[in-house]
Design a protein around this motif. Structure first.
Motif, short mmCIF file in Angstrom:
data_model
loop_
_atom_site.label_atom_id
_atom_site.label_comp_id
_atom_site.label_asym_id
_atom_site.label_seq_id
_atom_site.Cartn_x
_atom_site.Cartn_y
_atom_site.Cartn_z
N PRO A 54 0.86 -1.48 0.15
CA PRO A 54 -0.02 0.11 0.06
C PRO A 54 0.94 1.42 -0.13
N SER A 55 0.24 2.28 -0.82
CA SER A 55 0.97 3.77 -0.83
C SER A 55 0.03 4.61 -0.22
N GLU A 56 0.83 5.77 0.40
CA GLU A 56 0.10 6.93 0.84
C GLU A 56 0.81 8.03 0.47
N MET A 57 0.03 8.96 0.74
CA MET A 57 0.84 10.46 0.43
C MET A 57 1.45 11.14 1.50
N VAL A 58 2.66 11.39 1.71
CA VAL A 58 3.54 11.73 2.64
C VAL A 58 3.93 13.12 2.34
N GLY A 59 3.56 14.13 2.58
CA GLY A 59 3.92 15.50 2.03
C GLY A 59 3.61 15.50 0.58
N ASP A 60 4.47 15.97 -0.11
CA ASP A 60 4.47 15.92 -1.58
C ASP A 60 4.89 14.78 -2.41
N LYS A 61 5.12 13.63 -1.59
CA LYS A 61 5.66 12.46 -2.19
C LYS A 61 4.56 11.30 -1.99
N ILE A 62 4.64 10.34 -2.69
CA ILE A 62 3.87 8.94 -2.32
C ILE A 62 4.88 7.98 -1.98
N MET A 63 4.50 7.52 -0.96
CA MET A 63 5.47 6.40 -0.21
C MET A 63 4.80 5.15 0.05
N SER A 64 5.53 4.06 -0.35
CA SER A 64 4.89 2.77 0.16
C SER A 64 5.27 2.56 1.53
N ARG A 65 4.48 1.42 1.93
CA ARG A 65 4.62 1.11 3.50
C ARG A 65 5.74 0.81 3.88
N ILE A 66 6.71 0.44 2.98
CA ILE A 66 8.08 -0.35 3.25
C ILE A 66 9.10 0.91 3.04
N GLY A 67 8.57 2.17 2.71
CA GLY A 67 9.51 3.41 2.50
C GLY A 67 10.04 3.58 1.06
N VAL A 68 9.36 2.91 0.29
CA VAL A 68 9.94 3.29 -1.21
C VAL A 68 9.01 4.36 -1.86
N ASP A 69 9.76 4.97 -2.60
CA ASP A 69 9.13 6.53 -3.11
C ASP A 69 8.54 6.08 -4.34
N VAL A 70 7.18 6.01 -4.54
CA VAL A 70 6.42 5.55 -5.76
C VAL A 70 5.90 6.80 -6.34
N THR A 71 6.18 8.17 -6.13
CA THR A 71 5.75 9.26 -6.76
C THR A 71 5.77 9.10 -8.21
N HIS A 72 6.82 8.72 -8.66
CA HIS A 72 6.95 8.60 -10.19
C HIS A 72 6.01 7.68 -10.75
#
Length: 147
Positions: A54-72
């Motif tokens: 699962p991924s959630e918005m963290v500020g201006d990025k979207i991060m997976s639960r395990i900390g991977v930046d999936v914004t792109h």
């Protein structure tokens, strides 16, 4: 005749959500079965797997639960979904699954992975509105007269 709506694929019974499941709504699936709905899933169209973390918005990025930046993945998926819709000028209305970091219209999860929702808009929902589409979540869509 062409497509009348673009709808989150999970609402039409396609198992594309992060957990590999759907949130099917029978009337949208019925319209899909009649050929009136173009299915979209910006997360999958952005290259994310099924299932996925699962991924959630963290500020201006979207991060997976395990900390991977999936914004792109989310931004490229939003652009691909938009491109698909633009190929069908008969589509003016988009129905999206609320709370998603791509499709949330009024609410998204808060980035703590605790199930807490906050006011906010997903990446694709914002892109669709900026391009002049009428966008509704699955609850608001209950009020849409569909034939």
């Amino acid at each position: 005749m062409g497509y009348e709506y673009a709808v989150s694929a999970c609402l039409c019974g396609k198992n594309v959500r992060y957990d590999g499941k759907s949130k099917v709504l029978s009337k949208w699936k019925e319209l899909y079965d009649q050929g009136k709905v173009l299915l979209i899933c910006p997360e999958v169209q952005g290259g994310l797997s099924i299932p996925r973390e699962p991924s959630e918005m963290v500020g201006d990025k979207i991060m997976s639960r395990i900390g991977v930046d999936v914004t792109h993945n989310f931004t490229s998926g939003a652009q691909e979904a938009l491109r698909m819709i633009q190929e069908h000028p008969s589509i003016h209305t988009i129905i999206l699954k609320e709370n998603s970091p791509s499709c949330g219209l009024h609410y998204v999860y808060d980035g703590t992975f605790s199930g807490t929702k906050i006011e906010g808009m997903g990446v694709f929902a914002r892109v669709a509105i900026e391009h002049g589409y009428k966008v509704y979540n699955e609850v608001e869509a209950e009020d849409i007269v569909i034939g």
